[in-house]
Design a protein around this motif. Structure first.
Motif, PDB file in Angstrom:
ATOM      1  N   ARG A 282      -3.128  -4.392  -9.394  1.00  0.00           N
ATOM      2  CA  ARG A 282      -3.775  -5.801  -9.563  1.00  0.00           C
ATOM      3  C   ARG A 282      -4.654  -6.157  -8.350  1.00  0.00           C
ATOM      4  NH1 ARG A 282      -2.173  -8.511 -14.053  1.00  0.00           N
ATOM      5  NH2 ARG A 282      -0.743  -7.507 -15.497  1.00  0.00           N
ATOM      6  N   VAL A 283      -5.360  -7.149  -8.542  1.00  0.00           N
ATOM      7  CA  VAL A 283      -6.204  -7.639  -7.352  1.00  0.00           C
ATOM      8  C   VAL A 283      -5.390  -8.610  -6.522  1.00  0.00           C
ATOM      9  CG1 VAL A 283      -8.400  -8.969  -6.639  1.00  0.00           C
ATOM     10  CG2 VAL A 283      -8.327  -7.321  -8.726  1.00  0.00           C
ATOM     11  N   ALA A 284      -5.182  -8.284  -5.335  1.00  0.00           N
ATOM     12  CA  ALA A 284      -4.224  -9.138  -4.503  1.00  0.00           C
ATOM     13  C   ALA A 284      -5.046 -10.028  -3.884  1.00  0.00           C
ATOM     14  CB  ALA A 284      -3.310  -8.304  -3.757  1.00  0.00           C
ATOM     15  N   GLU A 285      -6.034  -9.826  -3.480  1.00  0.00           N
ATOM     16  CA  GLU A 285      -7.151 -10.579  -2.558  1.00  0.00           C
ATOM     17  C   GLU A 285      -8.527 -10.303  -2.771  1.00  0.00           C
ATOM     18  OE1 GLU A 285      -5.279 -11.331   1.715  1.00  0.00           O
ATOM     19  OE2 GLU A 285      -4.143  -9.677   1.090  1.00  0.00           O
TER      20      GLU A 285
ATOM     21  N   ASP B 160      -5.951 -10.084 -11.414  1.00  0.00           N
ATOM     22  CA  ASP B 160      -6.447  -9.234 -12.466  1.00  0.00           C
ATOM     23  C   ASP B 160      -6.109  -7.946 -12.466  1.00  0.00           C
ATOM     24  OD1 ASP B 160      -7.944 -11.160 -13.807  1.00  0.00           O
ATOM     25  OD2 ASP B 160     -10.193 -10.636 -12.947  1.00  0.00           O
ATOM     26  N   PRO B 161      -5.843  -7.170 -13.618  1.00  0.00           N
ATOM     27  CA  PRO B 161      -5.392  -5.872 -13.519  1.00  0.00           C
ATOM     28  C   PRO B 161      -6.508  -4.858 -13.292  1.00  0.00           C
ATOM     29  CG  PRO B 161      -5.543  -6.659 -15.759  1.00  0.00           C
ATOM     30  CD  PRO B 161      -5.722  -7.774 -14.909  1.00  0.00           C
TER      31      PRO B 161
ATOM     32  N   PHE C  19     -10.376  -4.680   8.614  1.00  0.00           N
ATOM     33  CA  PHE C  19     -11.041  -3.669   7.771  1.00  0.00           C
ATOM     34  C   PHE C  19     -12.225  -4.296   6.847  1.00  0.00           C
ATOM     35  CE2 PHE C  19      -6.618  -2.704   8.945  1.00  0.00           C
ATOM     36  CZ  PHE C  19      -6.928  -1.238   9.783  1.00  0.00           C
ATOM     37  N   ARG C  20     -12.498  -5.588   6.784  1.00  0.00           N
ATOM     38  CA  ARG C  20     -13.489  -6.005   6.354  1.00  0.00           C
ATOM     39  C   ARG C  20     -13.588  -5.620   4.684  1.00  0.00           C
ATOM     40  NH1 ARG C  20     -14.566  -9.833   9.797  1.00  0.00           N
ATOM     41  NH2 ARG C  20     -16.713 -10.204   9.236  1.00  0.00           N
ATOM     42  N   ALA C  21     -12.477  -5.241   4.173  1.00  0.00           N
ATOM     43  CA  ALA C  21     -12.647  -5.041   2.522  1.00  0.00           C
ATOM     44  C   ALA C  21     -13.000  -6.232   1.746  1.00  0.00           C
ATOM     45  CB  ALA C  21     -11.148  -4.468   2.273  1.00  0.00           C
ATOM     46  N   ASN C  22     -13.574  -5.834   0.619  1.00  0.00           N
ATOM     47  CA  ASN C  22     -13.797  -6.916  -0.164  1.00  0.00           C
ATOM     48  C   ASN C  22     -12.757  -7.084  -1.416  1.00  0.00           C
ATOM     49  OD1 ASN C  22     -16.890  -5.367  -0.155  1.00  0.00           O
ATOM     50  ND2 ASN C  22     -16.879  -7.589   0.452  1.00  0.00           N
ATOM     51  N   ILE C  23     -12.198  -6.019  -1.937  1.00  0.00           N
ATOM     52  CA  ILE C  23     -11.153  -5.999  -2.933  1.00  0.00           C
ATOM     53  C   ILE C  23      -9.911  -5.533  -2.281  1.00  0.00           C
ATOM     54  CG2 ILE C  23     -10.434  -5.533  -5.563  1.00  0.00           C
ATOM     55  CD1 ILE C  23     -13.763  -5.128  -5.896  1.00  0.00           C
ATOM     56  N   ILE C  24      -8.810  -6.211  -2.459  1.00  0.00           N
ATOM     57  CA  ILE C  24      -7.565  -5.618  -1.921  1.00  0.00           C
ATOM     58  C   ILE C  24      -6.814  -5.489  -3.024  1.00  0.00           C
ATOM     59  CG2 ILE C  24      -5.526  -5.946  -0.410  1.00  0.00           C
ATOM     60  CD1 ILE C  24      -8.416  -5.912   0.809  1.00  0.00           C
ATOM     61  N   ALA C  25      -6.195  -4.300  -3.267  1.00  0.00           N
ATOM     62  CA  ALA C  25      -5.063  -3.963  -4.536  1.00  0.00           C
ATOM     63  C   ALA C  25      -3.934  -4.142  -3.984  1.00  0.00           C
ATOM     64  CB  ALA C  25      -5.823  -2.627  -4.886  1.00  0.00           C
ATOM     65  N   ASP C  26      -2.816  -4.448  -5.049  1.00  0.00           N
ATOM     66  CA  ASP C  26      -1.636  -4.249  -5.091  1.00  0.00           C
ATOM     67  C   ASP C  26      -0.813  -3.524  -6.240  1.00  0.00           C
ATOM     68  OD1 ASP C  26      -0.130  -5.484  -3.023  1.00  0.00           O
ATOM     69  OD2 ASP C  26       0.012  -7.601  -3.629  1.00  0.00           O
ATOM     70  N   GLY C  27       0.579  -3.142  -5.699  1.00  0.00           N
ATOM     71  CA  GLY C  27       1.199  -2.639  -6.857  1.00  0.00           C
ATOM     72  C   GLY C  27       0.699  -1.117  -7.104  1.00  0.00           C
ATOM     73  N   CYS C  28      -0.012  -0.473  -6.094  1.00  0.00           N
ATOM     74  CA  CYS C  28      -0.064   0.948  -6.251  1.00  0.00           C
ATOM     75  C   CYS C  28       0.219   1.662  -4.913  1.00  0.00           C
ATOM     76  CB  CYS C  28      -1.638   1.370  -6.320  1.00  0.00           C
ATOM     77  SG  CYS C  28      -2.652   0.545  -5.113  1.00  0.00           S
TER      78      CYS C  28
ATOM     79  N   LEU D   3      -9.532  -1.534  -0.693  1.00  0.00           N
ATOM     80  CA  LEU D   3      -8.402  -1.122   0.178  1.00  0.00           C
ATOM     81  C   LEU D   3      -7.139  -1.580  -0.523  1.00  0.00           C
ATOM     82  CD1 LEU D   3      -7.581   0.464   2.831  1.00  0.00           C
ATOM     83  CD2 LEU D   3      -7.713  -1.761   3.959  1.00  0.00           C
ATOM     84  N   SER D   4      -6.001  -0.916  -0.321  1.00  0.00           N
ATOM     85  CA  SER D   4      -4.748  -1.205  -1.034  1.00  0.00           C
ATOM     86  C   SER D   4      -3.769  -1.772  -0.014  1.00  0.00           C
ATOM     87  CB  SER D   4      -4.079  -0.187  -1.696  1.00  0.00           C
ATOM     88  OG  SER D   4      -3.491   0.761  -0.950  1.00  0.00           O
ATOM     89  N   ASN D   5      -2.954  -2.680  -0.270  1.00  0.00           N
ATOM     90  CA  ASN D   5      -1.978  -3.184   0.781  1.00  0.00           C
ATOM     91  C   ASN D   5      -1.096  -2.099   1.225  1.00  0.00           C
ATOM     92  OD1 ASN D   5      -2.524  -5.895   1.497  1.00  0.00           O
ATOM     93  ND2 ASN D   5      -1.695  -6.846  -0.760  1.00  0.00           N
ATOM     94  N   SER D   6      -0.783  -1.196   0.170  1.00  0.00           N
ATOM     95  CA  SER D   6       0.267  -0.165   0.492  1.00  0.00           C
ATOM     96  C   SER D   6      -0.344   0.731   1.549  1.00  0.00           C
ATOM     97  CB  SER D   6       0.535   0.761  -0.905  1.00  0.00           C
ATOM     98  OG  SER D   6       1.151  -0.340  -1.675  1.00  0.00           O
ATOM     99  N   SER D   7      -1.509   0.837   1.543  1.00  0.00           N
ATOM    100  CA  SER D   7      -2.183   1.684   2.538  1.00  0.00           C
ATOM    101  C   SER D   7      -2.018   0.897   3.948  1.00  0.00           C
ATOM    102  CB  SER D   7      -3.625   1.918   2.502  1.00  0.00           C
ATOM    103  OG  SER D   7      -3.770   2.622   1.000  1.00  0.00           O
TER     104      SER D   7
END
Length: 327
Positions: A46-49, A320-321, A231-240, A210-214
């Motif tokens: 899911r989208v975290a940030e 969002d998923p 790291f100036r990312a736009n979309i941060i993913a969670d749950g992966c 980028l993912s939070n897990s990374s």
């Protein structure tokens, strides 16, 4: 004897029938391909940030919802990295050269964007300045020199005072002005950007995922953890899982569809403390990334996060998923 009638193959009816049959087959094949692709997507997190950085290398905006456009995330009528600072010779300026850029905060107030920095008055600039031909300028980002709109003397004076250097200007990529094409980027490896993959003043393309897990895996190796802001990312993913994003060839979030290009190779910019505006003397986290994230074909720069471009627009929200098509 039974007489059979036939339609002349050159008759208008026959030609129209052939065309209709061909169109139907084409439509059916396209529908099948679309269904096949959708059926192979799978839920990956899911989208975290979400982050929008209106001015390249300045502080960004953490937002709950944004629109995915061809040239970047859009929020409150501002689009990611559509402003950039240039030096006196017209070349873009980043935290690589001026770490203090990290301390400049951006905020939106109606039709104005405010810039705030330590020891400085608030500088106000219009979000949608009118295209005035007398203010047209040019700025060089990487190997591209593109047309831009000069934002005027007031903000230029503000920047010169803050950085204690002369000749600085702020440029805006107004909607009707040319955009940079990612397919023309010069890299030391073959990259898959296509003609029409556009961006304004981002280094290469309009999205970084980028993912939070990374990040967590990296921080487990560091004496002093670093925030996602480095790291100036736009979309941060969670749950992966950590570095799951390396295997995503496409992602879909709501109606928005994004296509992976290549890994985001990291440089000295990630060593800038985003709260102090200083480079880390031990060059962390870059030094640690080099120990476990060097990958072919990217050479001596470690890979962390994935560059994406947009195939279909849409609104996305935190929570969002995320569905991905695997490489």
């Amino acid at each position: 004897m039974v007489a059979f009638s036939s339609v002349d193959s050159d008759s208008p009816a026959a030609i129209l029938g052939t065309l209709a049959a061909g169109a139907l087959l084409q439509y059916g094949f396209a529908a099948y391909c679309s269904w096949k692709e959708r059926s192979t997507y799978r839920f990956v997190g899911r989208v975290a940030e979400l982050y929008v950085y209106p001015v390249k290398s300045f502080g960004g905006l953490s937002v709950q919802s944004a629109k995915c456009t061809k040239v970047g995330l859009e929020y409150g009528n501002v689009t990611d990295r559509h402003w950039t600072v240039s030096t006196s010779n017209g070349v873009y300026l980043t935290q690589r050269q001026e770490p203090k850029m990290a301390l400049i905060k951006t905020s939106l107030h109606g039709d104005m964007m405010h810039l705030d920095a330590p020891g400085m008055r608030t500088c106000r600039i219009p979000i949608k300045p009118k295209l005035n031909k007398s203010q047209l300028s040019k700025v060089t980002v990487k190997t591209d020199t593109v047309q831009s709109l000069d934002c005027g003397d007031d903000v230029a004076s503000w920047l010169c005072r803050y950085f204690q250097r002369e000749g600085l200007r702020l440029h805006f990529s107004e909607a009707t002005l040319e955009k940079r094409d990612s397919s023309k980027a010069q890299k030391n490896w073959s990259h898959p950007a296509l003609e029409g993959d556009l961006t304004a003043f981002s280094d290469y393309c309009s999205y970084m995922v980028l993912s939070n897990s990374s990040l967590n895996q990296l921080n487990e190796r560091l004496a002093k953890p670093v925030p996602i802001l480095n790291f100036r990312a736009n979309i941060i993913a969670d749950g992966c899982e950590a570095f799951a994003e390396d295997s995503w060839s496409k992602i879909q979030i709501g109606e928005a569809k994004l296509r992976a290009l290549d890994a985001c190779t990291r440089c000295v910019l990630v060593t800038v403390d985003q709260f102090k505006g200083e480079k880390d003397k031990q060059e962390e986290p870059l030094a640690t990334l080099k120990k476990f994230r060097l990958k072919d074909p990217y050479g001596p720069k470690p890979a962390f996060g994935i560059n994406f471009t947009l195939d279909a627009p849409g609104q996305i929200n935190v929570g969002d998923p995320i569905f991905a098509l695997m490489r």
